[in-house]
Scaffold this motif. Structure first.
Motif, PDB file in Angstrom:
ATOM      1  N   PHE A  82       0.834  -1.205   0.000  1.00 31.46           N
ATOM      2  CA  PHE A  82       0.000   0.000   0.000  1.00 31.46           C
ATOM      3  C   PHE A  82       0.868   1.253   0.000  1.00 31.46           C
ATOM      4  CE2 PHE A  82      -2.474   3.436   1.782  1.00 31.46           C
ATOM      5  CZ  PHE A  82      -3.701   3.302   1.152  1.00 31.46           C
ATOM      6  N   ALA A  83       1.905   1.238   0.833  1.00 26.55           N
ATOM      7  CA  ALA A  83       2.808   2.396   0.924  1.00 26.55           C
ATOM      8  C   ALA A  83       3.468   2.669  -0.421  1.00 26.55           C
ATOM      9  CB  ALA A  83       3.860   2.163   2.003  1.00 26.55           C
ATOM     10  N   MET A  84       3.962   1.647  -1.073  1.00 27.73           N
ATOM     11  CA  MET A  84       4.659   1.848  -2.333  1.00 27.73           C
ATOM     12  C   MET A  84       3.686   2.235  -3.459  1.00 27.73           C
ATOM     13  SD  MET A  84       7.431   1.617  -0.874  1.00 27.73           S
ATOM     14  CE  MET A  84       8.514   2.095  -2.180  1.00 27.73           C
ATOM     15  N   LYS A  85       2.473   1.661  -3.460  1.00 28.29           N
ATOM     16  CA  LYS A  85       1.463   2.042  -4.461  1.00 28.29           C
ATOM     17  C   LYS A  85       1.044   3.492  -4.286  1.00 28.29           C
ATOM     18  CE  LYS A  85      -0.533  -2.461  -5.404  1.00 28.29           C
ATOM     19  NZ  LYS A  85      -1.702  -3.334  -5.231  1.00 28.29           N
ATOM     20  N   ASN A  86       1.165   4.000  -3.074  1.00 28.09           N
ATOM     21  CA  ASN A  86       0.795   5.391  -2.801  1.00 28.09           C
ATOM     22  C   ASN A  86       2.009   6.310  -2.771  1.00 28.09           C
ATOM     23  OD1 ASN A  86      -2.269   5.757  -2.232  1.00 28.09           O
ATOM     24  ND2 ASN A  86      -1.702   3.726  -1.474  1.00 28.09           N
ATOM     25  N   HIS A  87       3.079   5.866  -3.404  1.00 25.10           N
ATOM     26  CA  HIS A  87       4.252   6.683  -3.701  1.00 25.10           C
ATOM     27  C   HIS A  87       5.121   7.046  -2.499  1.00 25.10           C
ATOM     28  CE1 HIS A  87       2.504   6.834  -7.649  1.00 25.10           C
ATOM     29  NE2 HIS A  87       1.384   7.291  -7.117  1.00 25.10           N
ATOM     30  N   ALA A  88       5.163   6.171  -1.491  1.00 22.87           N
ATOM     31  CA  ALA A  88       6.150   6.374  -0.431  1.00 22.87           C
ATOM     32  C   ALA A  88       7.529   6.259  -1.067  1.00 22.87           C
ATOM     33  CB  ALA A  88       5.978   5.320   0.667  1.00 22.87           C
TER      34      ALA A  88
END
Length: 140
Positions: free
Chosen positions: A103-109
């Motif tokens: 989720f974090a990576m999909k939301n551009h963390a």
């Protein structure tokens, strides 16, 4: 030299102290502002009361496990707001849940780190951030 302004969103006092210690070992001049809830962070980032006069941070260190609303609310706010989306966000979490990382990576963390923090990795990232900020300023 300009300061490197960091917003830490963390509710654990021990983790705040560890982060401060890491930043004190850096070569740049770091300013750390710490908030303990996602709600406060969203007000801060959008310069709403009582944070109308704050400076936009150069970096956000974001714990996921926060009281009330979790850190994902802050990540989504930052990465979906045009005035904020250029701020790098490092997710700090004690969870090893694959769903959270995805989720974090999909939301551009920009970086996902499990606690206890990898001090060398954090130092390298901060050094790169400081270097890039100086180069951006010099190229203006």
């Amino acid at each position: 030299m300009d300061t490197f302004d960091i917003l830490l969103v963390e509710d654990n006092e021990a983790d705040i102290l560890i982060t401060q210690e890491i930043l004190n070992q850096g070569e740049g001049l770091n300013t750390l502002n710490s908030l303990s809830t996602a709600e406060e962070a969203i007000l801060y980032l959008n310069k709403r009361a009582p944070f109308q006069n704050v400076k936009k941070p150069d970096l956000i260190l974001l714990d996921l496990n926060l009281p009330k609303s979790n850190g994902f609310a802050v990540l989504v706010e930052v990465k979906s707001t045009p005035e904020l989306m250029d701020i790098p966000v490092i997710i700090l979490t004690s969870s090893s849940c694959d769903y959270e990382k995805e989720f974090a990576m999909k939301n551009h963390a920009d970086l996902y780190m499990e606690k206890p923090l990898d001090l060398n990795r954090m130092k390298r990232f901060l050094k790169e951030m400081e270097y890039n900020k100086v180069n951006k300023i010099n190229n203006i």
